[in-house]
Design an enzyme around this catalytic site. Structure first.
Site, PDB file in Angstrom:
ATOM      1  N   ASP A 332     -38.872  -3.192  31.735  1.00  8.91           N
ATOM      2  CA  ASP A 332     -38.824  -1.743  31.994  1.00  8.91           C
ATOM      3  C   ASP A 332     -37.447  -1.274  32.453  1.00  8.91           C
ATOM      4  OD1 ASP A 332     -40.111   0.775  32.073  1.00  8.91           O
ATOM      5  OD2 ASP A 332     -40.308   0.630  34.236  1.00  8.91           O
ATOM      6  N   GLU A 337     -27.682   1.879  36.916  1.00 12.52           N
ATOM      7  CA  GLU A 337     -26.828   2.724  37.751  1.00 12.52           C
ATOM      8  C   GLU A 337     -25.575   1.983  38.167  1.00 12.52           C
ATOM      9  OE1 GLU A 337     -28.528   4.977  40.913  1.00 12.52           O
ATOM     10  OE2 GLU A 337     -30.480   5.125  39.934  1.00 12.52           O
TER      11      GLU A 337
END
Length: 459
Positions: A332, A337
């Site tokens: 998933d 980031e």
């Protein structure tokens, strides 16, 4: 030397691992000055003092409105607190240094300090229309997460237990409807530290009293409204969101105590902006769709032409993350980031690992597509993987020992630990196949940013 884990004695494989030269050689490039640290100390401390002052004002007004009397003194910001030192220690090399004693202190504090507030996470607030959280991640809305604040003003993300240790994700489940597992968050932090990535925020397990440590300290009326007593006389609560918001999806204490993971918060986006980037190997979040990377074996050639993945360092970091996700079984990873201060070659933050460790009996080889299609890997990463494949430092053994430090041990069942060894061998075989096809010079990158990659994956 690296800060040693709390556990382990004579004959400890974990201590031997962290004493190995690989974990003691200087990191490159060397940290030279303030530009290599995430935060400027004075600016960060001024910001945190303002936050504490504002919290004290709001807390006083809240008490006055409810005609509550409190003998508690106002919160004081103490610079030596573990969460502040954790924030100040984040550098270009990772979220914490090998030699830092702060992580052990931070884990201890998150495990033991009393809570002073509880609230929904930004994801849930976005779903309720309470904030604009577009800078974080797209809200899933399906899984309950809470933000707990402790008496030292530190914050952690709380994910409650939703699945028993020995339950496997049903094979008919799509990855995007799988449960989020608190023990997967804990195990991911330990694995990340063992791999010497240091890109997962410190995470610890805790038995939380949902009445005293959540319900009685929250000021959020919506959160207060979703608490109830079950027919078994347990205290339960559920997510207030558009999906699955029913009592049968609630989490319950026994009768008050509930297992959960606590992940330390990163510095505020006001201090340390982060960039959320869709993964080039994002999966299709539909029942039948396929993405290009799933049907095009030369997909990496396209990725390497597109900014920011044209940066060799960014691509190598994505491959690091793919190896990490393959070991945990996490399918998933739709976004990643980075801290904007560290630029295109800055490390990727390995956030949101709760969908890992779902199926020990299945190895999802497609997670390794960035490695198998691009045929690149950092020499540092490969050296650590090869070391962890040796009997003296076997990955399952050092993970088992590391997880004994956690209050919620056993964090992983034995089949999940043994699956790590099996998957590690799969990674090493994939690298070997790349080397046989392209040569070691083209596959193994020596520096943090590496060299140019071969034009295509192995035939």
């Amino acid at each position: 030397p690296p800060a040693e884990p709390d556990g382990g004695g004579p004959g400890s494989k974990l201590r031997a691992l962290f004493a190995h030269p690989l974990y003691n050689e200087p990191e490159k490039p060397p940290l030279l000055g303030p530009e290599d640290s995430l935060l400027a100390g004075p600016e960060a401390l001024r910001y945190y003092r303002r936050k504490v002052a504002r919290w004290n004002r709001r807390h006083r007004i809240y008490k006055e409105q409810l005609n509550l009397t409190s003998l508690d003194p106002p919160l004081q910001l103490r610079l030596e607190t573990s969460w502040i030192q954790f924030h100040l220690g984040i550098s270009r090399h990772g979220l914490y240094s090998r030699s830092s004693p702060v992580v052990s202190k931070l884990l201890h504090d998150m495990r033991h300090l009393p809570t002073i507030s509880a609230d929904y996470s930004q994801d849930e607030k976005a779903l309720l229309g309470a904030c604009d959280c577009t800078q974080i991640v797209k809200p899933s809305g399906v899984h309950l997460k809470l933000v707990l604040r402790f008496s030292d003003f530190g914050k952690a993300m709380f994910k409650p237990m939703r699945q028993l240790r020995d339950e496997e994700t049903p094979e008919d489940f799509f990855y995007f409807i799988d449960f989020q597992r608190h023990n997967a968050e804990i195990a991911a932090f330990h694995l990340d530290r063992i791999l010497d990535f240091r890109r997962v925020p410190p995470t610890v397990g805790r038995l939380v009293n949902v009445t005293k440590e959540i319900l009685e300290v929250t000021k959020n009326e919506i959160l207060q409204s979703v608490f109830f007593i079950s027919p078994a006389s347990n205290v339960c609560f559920f997510a207030k969101c558009p999906y699955l918001c029913k009592t049968e999806y609630a989490v319950c204490g026994n009768p008050h105590l509930l297992e959960g993971s606590l992940s330390a918060f990163l510095p505020s986006l006001n201090l340390a902006p982060r960039l959320s980037v869709p993964s080039p190997w994002i999966r299709s979040y539909s029942l039948a769709g396929k993405e290009e990377w799933e049907v095009n074996p030369l997909y990496c050639d396209t990725v390497k032409q597109v900014y920011p993945h044209s940066s060799s360092g960014r691509l190598l970091n994505i491959i690091d993350m793919a190896i990490f996700d393959f070991l945990t079984g996490n399918m998933d990873r739709h976004h990643y980031e980075t801290f904007t201060k560290f630029g295109d070659d800055g490390f990727l933050i390995h956030l949101d690992n709760a969908r890992g460790f779902g199926r020990h009996s299945h190895d999802e080889i497609s997670i390794l597509s960035p490695l198998s299609q691009c045929c690149r890997i950092k020499r540092k990463t490969l050296s650590h993987l090869q070391l962890l494949a040796q009997a003296d430092y076997r990955l399952s053994d050092v993970m088992r020992e590391s997880l004994l430090e956690d209050q919620l041990t056993p964090v992983l069942t034995e089949p999940h630990l043994l699956a790590l060894d099996r998957r590690l061998q799969t990674v090493l075989r994939t690298v070997q196949g790349c080397i046989e096809a392209h040569g070691e010079h083209s596959v193994v990158a020596n520096g943090p940013t590496g060299q140019s990659a071969p034009d295509s994956g192995p035939s």
